[in-house]
Scaffold this active site. Sequence first.
Site, PDB file in Angstrom:
ATOM      1  N   ASP A  56       0.879  -1.165   0.000  1.00 13.10           N
ATOM      2  CA  ASP A  56       0.000   0.000   0.000  1.00 13.10           C
ATOM      3  C   ASP A  56       0.924   1.224   0.000  1.00 13.10           C
ATOM      4  O   ASP A  56       2.117   1.130   0.324  1.00 13.10           O
ATOM      5  CB  ASP A  56      -0.940  -0.006   1.205  1.00 13.10           C
ATOM      6  CG  ASP A  56      -2.126   0.935   0.983  1.00 13.10           C
ATOM      7  OD1 ASP A  56      -2.068   1.760   0.052  1.00 13.10           O
ATOM      8  OD2 ASP A  56      -3.112   0.850   1.738  1.00 13.10           O
TER       9      ASP A  56
HETATM   10  C1  BGC Z   1      -4.923   3.501   0.196  1.00 14.38           C
HETATM   11  C2  BGC Z   1      -5.042   2.508  -0.954  1.00 14.38           C
HETATM   12  C3  BGC Z   1      -4.891   3.225  -2.267  1.00 14.38           C
HETATM   13  C4  BGC Z   1      -3.560   3.965  -2.279  1.00 14.38           C
HETATM   14  C5  BGC Z   1      -3.299   4.700  -3.568  1.00 14.38           C
HETATM   15  C6  BGC Z   1      -3.704   4.394   0.073  1.00 14.38           C
HETATM   16  O1  BGC Z   1      -3.795   5.472   0.954  1.00 14.38           O
HETATM   17  O2  BGC Z   1      -4.902   2.809   1.421  1.00 14.38           O
HETATM   18  O3  BGC Z   1      -6.268   1.843  -0.886  1.00 14.38           O
HETATM   19  O4  BGC Z   1      -4.995   2.324  -3.330  1.00 14.38           O
HETATM   20  O5  BGC Z   1      -3.555   4.909  -1.229  1.00 14.38           O
HETATM   21  O6  BGC Z   1      -4.119   5.791  -3.712  1.00 14.38           O
END
Ligand code: BGC
Length: 739
Positions: free
Chosen positions: A272
């Site tokens: 993530d």
């Molecule tokens: C989130 C993810 C997301 C990623 C990219 C993170 O803050 O937890 O779900 O895909 O950002 O935007």
Amino acid sequence: MRKALIITPLLLLGISAAAQPKLGKASIDKVIDAMTVEEKINLVVGSAGDKSTTASATVGDFGALVPGAAGQTNAIPRLGIPATTLADGPAGLRINPTRTGTRNTFYCTHFPVEMLMGATWNTALMEEVGAAIGYETLHYGVDVLLAPATNIMRNPLCGRNFEYLSEDPLLAGKMCAAEIRGLQSNGIGVSVKHFALNNQETNRTGNDARVTEKAIEEIYLKPFEIAVKEGKPWTIMSSYNRINGTMASESKWLLEDRLRRDWGFDGLVMSDWYGGTDPVAMLKAGNDLLMPGSKSQVKDLRKAVENGSLSTKDLDRNVKRILEYIVRTPAFNGHKPDNKPSLEEHAAITRTAATEGMVLLKNNMTLPLAGCKAAVFGRTSYSFIAGGTGSGDVHHAYVVDLIQGLQNAGFTIDSGLEKTYRAYIKKKDKGAPKGLKAFFPIELIPEMPLDDVDLLALADANDVAMITIGKTSGEFEDRSITSNYGLTDDEISLITKVCGAFHSAGKKVIVILNVCGVVDTISWIESPDAVLCAWLPGQEGGNSVADILTGRVNPSGRLPMTWPRAYRDVPSAEDFPNPDKISRFKSMKSMGSFVGIHSKPGRTKNYDYTEYNDDIFVGYRHYTTKDVKVSFPFGYGLSYTTFEYSDPVLKGGSVFVTVRNTGDAAGKEVVQVYSTSNKSGRPARELIGFAKTDLLPKGASQTIEIPLYEYKSGMSLIIARNAADPDPVTVVNSKSLFR
Ligand code: BGC
């Protein structure tokens, strides 16, 4: 001169241009053999970590190939390796709607949130919605959609529950697999997230989920296991949190042993965004790609290769998985985005999908209702909420609010009341937050006090009252018990006053919940005549609600989670952060992930660590076993018709049952099969299969097959209308029929 510039660095590296193996022409192993260590590192670290690239991208970066995408992998042109683009999910594609240098727009369809899709219990529809989102993803030039999300809704306060599918692992897993199949049918990939046990937003990058192996396997990994086996996703996104002391993104047990060895996953795992603490540990554990990438990761990996703490073998394994992914991508296969993604057709799909997931909670001889004169209350009626905030948001071109939806369906809206509301909203509304702020949960303006509104006159002049209650949430923060899960005093007073005035005039009141999750109902549900839970229904929300209110569509949504009578009844109530007691800043320390802070293991309960004392007794597994009364059980939802079940038999791992529509309206039924148990340590009921009928006209019947998941002989099975159904139908084993 230009030529010399290109050749010189290669010559310095001792690489002759003529001998370059190209991805797709030479084998992947040959390409890896030809890569320098620096190139390998720049491939396992996303493009934000590569200072040489001109196309780096993190959330919203305008330098990106697709502006507004969440990230990119780096290109290595000399080896024929293109950059690939990754963008959010899951309620539609999230990219910037406008670009510098062109007047063209790049809006995407805002589909219903996953929570609503979970409530459809319709895997075919989920697949159709997935296919439509995937089509937009492909046509806007994105290779991977960062979706679906399938964490378990462990506690109603989780700020991201709206992005998840259910409190039940089977429903969550089957719906997730369907979404993957739909999305990937376009030739783009998905990233199933957040693997695993990311069940709270408070301190999400530091929190340690302390859980028994049994609960991990039976509840929390199960949706991912089903999704991997039945959906075959290209990629998985590891989660921010720790699991029993180890960062999910640094857990070999999770990423190699369970995911790859036991479930046969053959794709790549990415982190993530800014997740994990130790890039070397992440790569070794099988977290192949570090997103969106940082320069410090590049530095750490370089050092680790030099001092031998990261072996070439480990690094090459990660690189290989990334290259295996790249050869599947539209970017590699020469796809040229046309930026023309069928938005009109998709508006019709989102409208239909949203109606199918709406859940009719109460109906006191009120609905369906033909177009008439309506007094419409609640600030959200005039600015309907399409979806949640953060990465789960979508840049839609428009949202149909309730007023427009009702007007389209032939209602006449009380114009005086409308004017009052619009003026109030205009005065209070500070406009959409900009920049990174737009990424965080927004606070809705307070409900309009009704002091200056003559309710009795409105009740006299209109046939019906409608009130929308709105709640929204998003990543970084969990939901307040008092003002997000609970209705505020202003909202309760709005319902009470409107019901008082309209009931005294013999008129009905309908409440529409435009909400991001379970809300308390016990304090107010007695007052209105009908209550429809519309969730966050996407850009056609107002039309979808009107379709249900008028009976154009018969409601067939069923709750994918339990609605408890009180928050304290939730099995994890004591083992979940109380956002009302944590400052916004502290809760958003998870935001630290965006500035490189990762909280170290600490000692604050429900913040640094969370004990999963509810074990496998999550949601209805707890309420049914302990006989706890709930407001609305898992699987609950009303219809404008009635259904009768007959001849339920178990045959070859499936239950077959005939469902007959015994009422007056055409409708769809969700058939839910539960295994039952009275053994201690086992839940009284567990969903083991489900299916949705076709649209059955009045009097029609359909024999439906419900394949059972992990059925073991000797299990006792029932068909229940919801998890708490006191009068379920017993399923007979076909063998016992002939005894
Ligand atoms: C989130 C993810 C997301 C990623 C990219 C993170 O803050 O937890 O779900 O895909 O950002 O935007």
